[in-house]
Design a protein around this motif. Structure first.
Motif, PDB file in Angstrom:
ATOM      1  N   UNK A 275     -23.348 -13.481   5.534  1.00 46.45           N
ATOM      2  CA  UNK A 275     -23.687 -12.162   6.211  1.00 46.45           C
ATOM      3  C   UNK A 275     -22.497 -11.695   6.494  1.00 46.45           C
ATOM      4  N   UNK A 276     -21.429 -11.146   5.450  1.00 44.05           N
ATOM      5  CA  UNK A 276     -20.382 -10.256   5.886  1.00 44.05           C
ATOM      6  C   UNK A 276     -20.069  -9.206   4.592  1.00 44.05           C
ATOM      7  N   UNK A 277     -19.455  -8.315   5.225  1.00 43.03           N
ATOM      8  CA  UNK A 277     -19.148  -7.204   4.190  1.00 43.03           C
ATOM      9  C   UNK A 277     -17.783  -6.930   4.396  1.00 43.03           C
ATOM     10  N   UNK A 278     -16.750  -6.839   3.320  1.00 39.73           N
ATOM     11  CA  UNK A 278     -17.243  -6.946   2.038  1.00 39.73           C
ATOM     12  C   UNK A 278     -17.294  -8.550   1.804  1.00 39.73           C
ATOM     13  N   UNK A 279     -17.535  -9.006   0.657  1.00 40.05           N
ATOM     14  CA  UNK A 279     -17.602 -10.655   0.214  1.00 40.05           C
ATOM     15  C   UNK A 279     -18.879 -11.330   0.457  1.00 40.05           C
ATOM     16  N   UNK A 280     -19.938 -10.624   0.521  1.00 38.21           N
ATOM     17  CA  UNK A 280     -21.166 -11.232   0.766  1.00 38.21           C
ATOM     18  C   UNK A 280     -21.745 -12.031  -0.451  1.00 38.21           C
ATOM     19  N   UNK A 281     -21.519 -11.686  -1.758  1.00 37.76           N
ATOM     20  CA  UNK A 281     -21.876 -12.455  -2.686  1.00 37.76           C
ATOM     21  C   UNK A 281     -20.861 -13.765  -3.274  1.00 37.76           C
ATOM     22  N   UNK A 338     -21.633   0.698  11.099  1.00 35.96           N
ATOM     23  CA  UNK A 338     -21.950  -0.688  10.690  1.00 35.96           C
ATOM     24  C   UNK A 338     -23.397  -1.003  10.698  1.00 35.96           C
ATOM     25  N   UNK A 339     -23.833  -2.082   9.812  1.00 31.57           N
ATOM     26  CA  UNK A 339     -25.189  -2.569   9.856  1.00 31.57           C
ATOM     27  C   UNK A 339     -25.454  -3.670  10.505  1.00 31.57           C
ATOM     28  N   UNK A 343     -21.304  -9.145   9.466  1.00 30.87           N
ATOM     29  CA  UNK A 343     -20.115  -8.787   9.936  1.00 30.87           C
ATOM     30  C   UNK A 343     -19.610  -8.008   8.991  1.00 30.87           C
ATOM     31  N   UNK A 344     -18.862  -6.738   9.708  1.00 34.69           N
ATOM     32  CA  UNK A 344     -17.911  -6.007   9.010  1.00 34.69           C
ATOM     33  C   UNK A 344     -16.515  -6.046   8.971  1.00 34.69           C
ATOM     34  N   UNK A 384     -24.015  -8.184  15.789  1.00 32.89           N
ATOM     35  CA  UNK A 384     -24.742  -7.505  16.609  1.00 32.89           C
ATOM     36  C   UNK A 384     -24.360  -6.254  17.114  1.00 32.89           C
ATOM     37  N   UNK A 385     -23.478  -5.663  16.492  1.00 36.63           N
ATOM     38  CA  UNK A 385     -22.847  -4.300  16.597  1.00 36.63           C
ATOM     39  C   UNK A 385     -22.992  -3.269  15.671  1.00 36.63           C
ATOM     40  N   UNK A 386     -23.481  -2.064  16.041  1.00 40.98           N
ATOM     41  CA  UNK A 386     -23.978  -1.363  14.745  1.00 40.98           C
ATOM     42  C   UNK A 386     -22.802  -0.321  14.328  1.00 40.98           C
ATOM     43  N   UNK A 387     -21.725  -0.379  15.237  1.00 44.02           N
ATOM     44  CA  UNK A 387     -20.631   0.336  15.134  1.00 44.02           C
ATOM     45  C   UNK A 387     -19.817   0.781  16.097  1.00 44.02           C
TER      46      UNK A 387
END
Length: 640
Positions: A275-281, A338-339, A343-344, A384-387
């Protein structure tokens, strides 16, 4: 090759990053191997066991000064009212710094405090105390004391003290061997001839140098094609010859992403997707007792994934703590969305303006390597933060030294190629300085100055009512602020066209009537305002233009898009056309000015900037580009 039994895995997990990290650290149980190497070659290596001193330093009582050695007790009567005379041999001897102190002498008097009566006689007026100015045996290092524990990273001075005790060879942790496997049919070596769809394999070299930096020993494998049996064979071989395996690409959910299935077939998969962006896959697994880290092909995703998962493995093997970056609190110059649930990791440019750190996000595209290279820091947006809103304060991890960030001139506004030349010349004159630029358009540049978030803004805003550049916008938006508008460049704007101008574009009417694929600049850019004025003058609307909504943030980006489309057209500056070998049809000469506060203009950094702009060397470099003229004898316009 039959790939049917390797079914495409459409969905990735959203496992928390720290949980995935904990799992592989627990599964990584390789015992530390040791090796003995020459001390002189041990810089940066990690001690494998406690190191004890072989000898004391110094190993004899040594004089700490140039002077004379005496018996302290025999000097107690010396006083300036009662000078004491001593005879050579029996009552004193000569010593220099580092000399052994012969028995029975137990103190040294500095040469400056000795009066020589003759060759064999001295006179002193102050008594000596026992062991004054003498370095006793073991003052620095005592034989058998522990100098360093295991898990200590050796520094230059450390090697010195080891050699001082005659430890010429020491036991260090063997560097863990990390095999790096690049995969993909699209990959080619760096010296190959490029064609559409082919990508230079450079990630492997980056990975190898990360491994070196973190204390490992990289083994870069040659490119492996997207064929399951080949990938399987290479993974099995790597499991026999290395301590950790990194495989690049094939970690997503695409039709040729076999890696997760192969690892599951010959080993065990712990994680496929974090659960992280970038780097999810990311794939995390184990083959024959060796941890394998599968990272995405996109460079920024891969670099972050290696830091999250490979670096902790190397540190655990070497028995050293993971390094932590310095963090600072910054004011955000732009909104960051952020979504929830992931984590972003946002790459940031950071500047120091008016006594506070201001940060702006760079592109968040995982394939844009320069966003990582140019970043000053990382903003980690929690799950837990949307930006964050513009103007919010947030904590960032630094990717560069704080002093380097504090010395930079923050440039914001319209993109121009000459800003890089200006930064280069500034660094020539002042090695600690550079320009950090954010290409957000002229209007956003003005707003950055207004909010105290930039030192300089480049602007070229044409007022359709007055046909003047910049002044009316600055007067309107910065009416209450003490600012300076510095005339910088005259530059040509025109149509950027494919070679030969196949659609015969000469005007905005041609762009509309011939349905050319237009590449626009972002809202607030001076070039966008000029184009909108051309539309209005020709009684056209945005709906008449194919591609009006397609926005780019730099002139070069517009030119690159036009370069790949025989029906393309953009509006931009001549140097962008020249750089991409495009045709150029002039439309207007425009004024590109520098906006700054009066305080910055009058500061040392501001004076240095103007001095470079006015130099013959800079003007010559700019004119070589073509389509530019630096304004001669420019007089700043002070606006309030």
């Amino acid at each position: 090759m039959d790939h049917k039994h390797y079914k495409r895995k459409i969905y990735l997990e959203d496992k928390p990053r720290m949980e995935a990290k904990r799992e592989i650290l627990e599964a990584f149980g390789l015992p530390l191997e040791k090796e003995v190497i020459p001390t002189s070659d041990a810089l940066g290596r990690v001690t494998a066991e406690p190191i004890f001193a072989q000898n004391s330093t110094p190993h004899y009582h040594a004089s700490a000064m140039d002077g004379v050695a005496v018996i302290a007790e025999s000097t107690y009567s010396a006083h300036e009212q009662n000078p004491l005379r001593l005879k050579f041999g029996e009552q004193f001897c000569h010593v220099d710094t580092g000399n052994a102190i012969p028995a029975p002498f137990d103190a040294v008097i500095m040469i400056e405090n000795v009066d020589f009566i003759d060759e064999d006689t001295i006179e002193i007026i102050e008594p000596a105390t026992p062991w004054q100015h003498i370095r006793p045996i073991g003052e620095d290092i005592v034989q058998e004391e522990m100098m360093f524990p295991q898990g200590h990273i050796l520094r230059p001075a450390d090697l010195g003290v080891l050699l001082a005790t005659q430890l010429t060879h020491i036991s260090v942790a063997k560097k863990p061997v990390v095999t790096i496997i690049p995969t993909g049919n699209e990959l080619v070596e760096v010296n190959s001839t490029l064609s559409a769809g082919k990508i230079i394999e450079f990630n492997g070299t980056v990975f190898a140098n990360f491994v070196k930096e973190w204390g490992g020993e990289p083994k870069l494998h040659k490119i492996v094609k997207d064929e399951p049996e080949k990938i399987k064979a290479v993974l099995l071989e790597a499991a026999e010859t290395s301590d950790i395996i990194v495989i690049n690409a094939g970690s997503s959910a695409g039709r040729k992403d076999f890696t997760v299935h192969i690892i599951g077939e010959i080993g065990e998969v712990f994680t496929h997707g974090v659960a992280a962006r970038p780097g999810k896959p990311v794939i995390l697994g184990k083959i024959k007792g060796k941890i394998v880290v599968g990272v995405p092909g996109y460079p920024v995703s891969a670099y972050l994934a290696l830091e999250w998962f490979l670096r902790p493995l190397i540190c655990k093997y070497l028995q050293i703590p993971e390094p932590r970056r310095q963090t600072i609190t910054v004011k955000l110059g732009r909104r960051i969305v952020s979504g929830m649930g992931a984590e972003d990791f946002v790459r940031m440019n950071i500047g120091y303006v008016n006594g506070q750190f201001v940060a702006n996000p760079l592109t968040r595209n995982a394939g844009v390597t320069m966003s990582y290279v140019r970043a000053d820091g990382l903003l980690i947006v929690p799950t837990n933060v949307i930006g964050y809103e513009q103007g919010d304060f947030a904590e960032v991890e630094l990717l560069r030294p704080l002093e380097e960030i504090k010395q930079a001139i923050v440039f914001c506004g319209s993109h121009d190629l000459t800003i890089d030349l200006l930064s280069s010349q500034l660094k020539d004159k002042r090695t600690e300085m550079k320009i950090v630029s954010s290409h957000v358009g002229s209007m956003a540049g003005i707003m950055a100055i207004r909010k105290g978030e930039a030192h300089v803004a480049g602007i070229h805003l044409l007022d359709p009512s007055t046909k003047q550049y910049n002044i009316s916008y600055v007067n309107k938006l910065l009416a209450s602020q003490d600012v300076v508008l510095y005339p910088f460049l005259k530059r040509k704007q025109g149509w950027l066209l494919p070679k030969g101008n196949p659609l015969a574009i000469e005007s905005v009417v041609d762009v509309a009537e011939k349905q050319a694929n237009f590449v626009n600049r972002q809202k607030g850019a001076g070039t966008r305002i000029l184009f909108d004025m051309l539309l209005e003058d020709a009684n056209l609307s945005p709906e008449d233009i194919t591609g009006y909504e397609r926005e780019m943030f730099t002139h070069l980006a517009v030119a690159a898009e036009v370069n790949g489309d025989k029906n393309g057209v953009g509006l931009g500056i001549y140097p962008a056309a020249k750089a991409m070998r495009l045709d150029f049809v002039p439309v207007a000469d425009e004024e590109y000015d520098l906006l700054m506060t009066k305080g910055f203009y009058e500061s040392e950094s501001g004076r240095q900037l103007i001095e470079i702009i006015q130099s013959a060397e800079f003007k010559e470099q700019v004119e070589k580009i073509g389509g530019y003229v630096v304004v001669e004898n420019a007089k700043p316009k002070c606006l309030a």
